[in-house]
Design a protein around this motif. Structure first.
Motif, mmCIF file in Angstrom:
data_model
loop_
_atom_site.group_PDB
_atom_site.id
_atom_site.type_symbol
_atom_site.label_atom_id
_atom_site.label_comp_id
_atom_site.label_asym_id
_atom_site.label_seq_id
_atom_site.Cartn_x
_atom_site.Cartn_y
_atom_site.Cartn_z
ATOM 1 N N SER A 200 2.383 5.087 -4.334
ATOM 2 C CA SER A 200 2.379 6.231 -3.420
ATOM 3 C C SER A 200 3.515 6.069 -2.428
ATOM 4 C CB SER A 200 1.042 6.332 -2.673
ATOM 5 O OG SER A 200 -0.018 6.602 -3.562
ATOM 6 N N VAL A 202 4.538 7.306 1.336
ATOM 7 C CA VAL A 202 3.880 7.865 2.513
ATOM 8 C C VAL A 202 4.869 7.903 3.664
ATOM 9 C CG1 VAL A 202 1.890 7.679 4.040
ATOM 10 C CG2 VAL A 202 1.733 6.809 1.683
ATOM 11 N N TYR A 240 -1.316 2.569 -2.778
ATOM 12 C CA TYR A 240 -2.229 2.946 -1.696
ATOM 13 C C TYR A 240 -3.422 3.772 -2.189
ATOM 14 C CZ TYR A 240 1.372 1.585 1.700
ATOM 15 O OH TYR A 240 2.292 0.897 2.456
ATOM 16 N N THR A 241 -4.518 3.626 -1.453
ATOM 17 C CA THR A 241 -5.654 4.535 -1.537
ATOM 18 C C THR A 241 -5.614 5.421 -0.296
ATOM 19 O OG1 THR A 241 -7.044 3.045 -2.823
ATOM 20 C CG2 THR A 241 -8.172 4.731 -1.513
ATOM 21 N N ARG A 242 -5.716 6.718 -0.483
ATOM 22 C CA ARG A 242 -5.643 7.674 0.625
ATOM 23 C C ARG A 242 -7.060 7.993 1.109
ATOM 24 N NH1 ARG A 242 -3.427 13.888 -0.031
ATOM 25 N NH2 ARG A 242 -3.011 14.360 2.182
ATOM 26 N N GLN A 244 -9.182 10.216 3.634
ATOM 27 C CA GLN A 244 -9.041 11.454 4.388
ATOM 28 C C GLN A 244 -10.353 11.826 5.079
ATOM 29 O OE1 GLN A 244 -7.237 13.709 0.855
ATOM 30 N NE2 GLN A 244 -6.163 14.634 2.598
ATOM 31 N N GLU A 258 -5.797 10.497 8.312
ATOM 32 C CA GLU A 258 -5.402 9.891 7.041
ATOM 33 C C GLU A 258 -5.098 8.416 7.259
ATOM 34 O OE1 GLU A 258 -2.453 11.712 4.618
ATOM 35 O OE2 GLU A 258 -3.147 13.759 5.040
ATOM 36 N N TRP A 260 -3.759 5.366 4.811
ATOM 37 C CA TRP A 260 -3.286 4.937 3.500
ATOM 38 C C TRP A 260 -3.363 3.411 3.457
ATOM 39 C CZ3 TRP A 260 -1.205 8.374 -0.310
ATOM 40 C CH2 TRP A 260 -1.159 9.710 0.097
ATOM 41 N N GLY A 299 -2.292 9.727 11.495
ATOM 42 C CA GLY A 299 -2.076 8.920 10.314
ATOM 43 C C GLY A 299 -1.764 7.466 10.597
ATOM 44 N N VAL A 301 -0.822 3.775 8.072
ATOM 45 C CA VAL A 301 -0.539 3.251 6.741
ATOM 46 C C VAL A 301 -0.457 1.733 6.831
ATOM 47 C CG1 VAL A 301 1.967 3.527 7.059
ATOM 48 C CG2 VAL A 301 1.003 3.369 4.752
#
Length: 569
Positions: A200, A202, A240-242, A244, A258, A260, A299, A301
């Motif tokens: 992914s 991001v 990554y796992t998102r 939400q 979010e 990630w 967000g 990450v």
């Protein structure tokens, strides 16, 4: 939190300074950065001042096996003054294939990291011009991100690519062509990132789509539709796992969350959201106002470096470990910068304490709100022990980011706010802070989009003076513009103790002082520069027992002693 070429402040500003970790002697160092490229926010040239960036559009492909990138950086300019040229910056280690102006091949000159692009004619104020730079190469590898920034190329435990950029001290030109100055925020930025299938990509803003590219690649299309400093743009690539979610903001808006996270850490990330992030955002919105970018995303990450406040996509690399403060300090500190640094941005590097002093202070403020005075005092005391007192917080003249971001803009900046809050009271302190951020104290009902603004030190002083109806320039003159702390000199007499303030250059400093006499606490106001306390040798006297006033105490030493201590770490 901001960093330049060397570690001049820690990622946890409540603790002592951490040294830059040296690379192993056998590891080959990358070529050094051009001084202009390696230090963001330097004074703009005459050509750079003639055009305003309206939008960026970055299309990149990332090649993890080669540690390389290839792409097109588009910049849309609006001319401010007559000009036949525009200027961008890009690290000289990249090869440039061609440059287009309004779709036509253009001539350009390259001097180190500076691109001077011929427009083919003189454009007039208000006219628009679009510049496309086709480039490729291996970006500068971070020596010790985020302190010494660049691109981080790592692998996860199962051998998959894990990549991130952190360039706040060095600037955006380490991986894409940009103006590289905090004073010119583009209104929007489109970022399209192509990565190997299974990964992914991001970055900032709102995800517009995920599109296959052939059989083995994927493009992630992002749009940041609010102004952002170009050093806040960040690439993050990994398996990554998102996660939400959303929350209802203080203004009633539904704000997307979010996170990630690496796949194996998705459960830990979920717990971090539930146990820390939701409580932290509630605190910030209650004390300050709506999360500034609620129409984008809140967000985070997971990154292979410790962390950085990249607008709408904060880097998080603390490995989900709770700490002695009772909450995740990194998550909280980077979240603070969405207000202090991203909503307001320093007008000049000289005002960087507005980012970092407030960013630091919001951690003990949160401790006080959630855990009480003991937790607050513990955080403030640890911060106090790390003060250096070698340079003023607010320096004069044109300075580099390395000069601006000395460690005291964190600790001493936070302590200045601590003393100010005690002096003027909670109500006025938070009113002044909200006005600094939003331009108004009535923030709870503000709707999106919220307009970011530039601020300087005098702006905050003026707000404080107007709201209190008093002149507090003397406080900021001593705390922010002098390297040395004020010292409280005590002189014992037969039936009294006389206190006087010793300040650099004998600057006026009519600071009241809390004093406990036999357990009875009273705040004493200076009269003709002196505070007289009725007390004899038999009385038990404690000066400022709760450390409300920032002042020099022998427990922290002077500049020379502190510098030697830090060298030995």
């Amino acid at each position: 939190m901001r960093f330049a070429k060397f570690a001049k402040a820690i990622k946890t500003p409540l603790l002592p300074l951490l040294p830059v970790l040296g690379l192993a002697a056998c590891q080959q160092l990358p070529p050094p950065l051009d001084p202009l490229i390696g230090d963001t926010g330097q004074p703009l040239s005459d050509i750079a001042q003639r055009a305003d960036v309206k939008a960026y559009d970055l299309t990149l492909e990332i090649f993890p096996d080669k540690k390389a990138i290839k792409g097109i950086g588009r910049t849309e300019f609006s001319l401010i003054k007559d000009s036949a040229q525009v200027e961008l910056k890009l690290d000289s280690r990249f090869a440039i294939e061609r440059v287009l102006v309004n779709g036509q091949v253009s001539h350009y000159q390259r001097a180190g990291g500076i691109l001077t692009i011929d427009l083919g004619k003189t454009f007039l104020p208000g006219e628009q011009v679009t510049v496309d730079v086709y480039y490729s190469g291996q970006p500068h590898i971070a020596l010790n991100a985020p302190w010494a920034g660049g691109t981080v190329w790592q692998q996860t435990e199962d051998g998959q690519p894990w990549i991130a950029t952190a360039v706040q001290g060095e600037g955006c030109d380490l991986f894409w062509p940009c103006k590289d100055h905090f004073s010119d925020k583009a209104d929007s930025m489109r970022i399209r990132l192509t990565v190997p299938k299974g990964l992914s990509a991001v970055t900032n803003g709102v995800l517009q789509g995920i599109n296959p590219v052939g059989d083995d690649k994927t493009q992630f299309d992002w749009l940041l539709s609010v102004p952002a400093s170009d050093y806040n743009i960040a690439l993050n690539i990994g398996p990554y796992t998102r996660i939400q979610q959303s929350y209802t903001g203080i203004n009633g808006a539904q704000v997307p969350i979010e996170f990630w996270a690496l796949g194996e850490n998705a459960e830990k990330a979920q717990l971090l959201i539930d146990n820390d992030l939701r409580q932290q955002i509630e605190f910030y919105e209650r004390q300050l106002g709506p999360y500034p970018w609620g129409n984008q995303k809140l967000g985070f990450v997971e990154t292979p470096h410790l962390g950085m406040e990249h607008q709408t996509i904060n880097a998080y690399g603390k490995k989900y470990k709770r700490d002695e403060y009772g909450f995740d300090w990194l998550l909280q500190h980077e979240l603070a910068h969405e207000w202090f640094g991203n909503l307001i941005t320093h007008e000049k590097l000289n005002d960087a304490w507005l980012h970092e002093g407030f960013g630091l202070y919001m951690q003990p403020a949160y401790s006080l709100d959630h855990f009480g005075t003991t937790a607050y005092n513990y955080s403030m005391y640890k911060s106090y022990l790390g003060l250096m007192n070698c340079k003023p917080i607010v320096l004069e003249g044109d300075i580099t980011s390395e000069q601006a971001f000395n460690s005291d803009i964190y600790g001493k900046g936070g302590w200045t706010l601590h003393t100010l809050r005690w002096l003027i009271g909670d109500k006025l302190f938070w009113q002044a802070t909200r006005e600094l951020l939003y331009g108004t104290d009535d923030t709870a009902s503000l709707s999106y989009p919220i307009t970011p603004r530039y601020r300087n030190t005098q702006d905050f002083i003026d707000i404080v003076n107007r709201r209190t109806g008093k002149d507090y320039n003397w406080l900021f003159d001593v705390y922010l513009k002098q390297a040395e702390l004020p010292e409280l000199v005590q002189q014992a007499q037969e039936q009294s103790i006389v206190l006087t303030w010793k300040t650099p250059d004998n600057l006026p400093f009519p600071m009241p002082v809390p004093v406990s006499v036999n357990g009875q606490l009273q705040v004493y106001q200076p009269v003709n520069g002196k505070i007289t306390i009725a007390a004899s040798a038999k009385d038990h006297v404690v000066i400022d027992p709760e450390m409300k006033v920032l002042r020099y105490l022998p427990i922290i030493g002077n500049c020379e002693e502190n510098t030697e201590k830090r060298k030995k770490r």
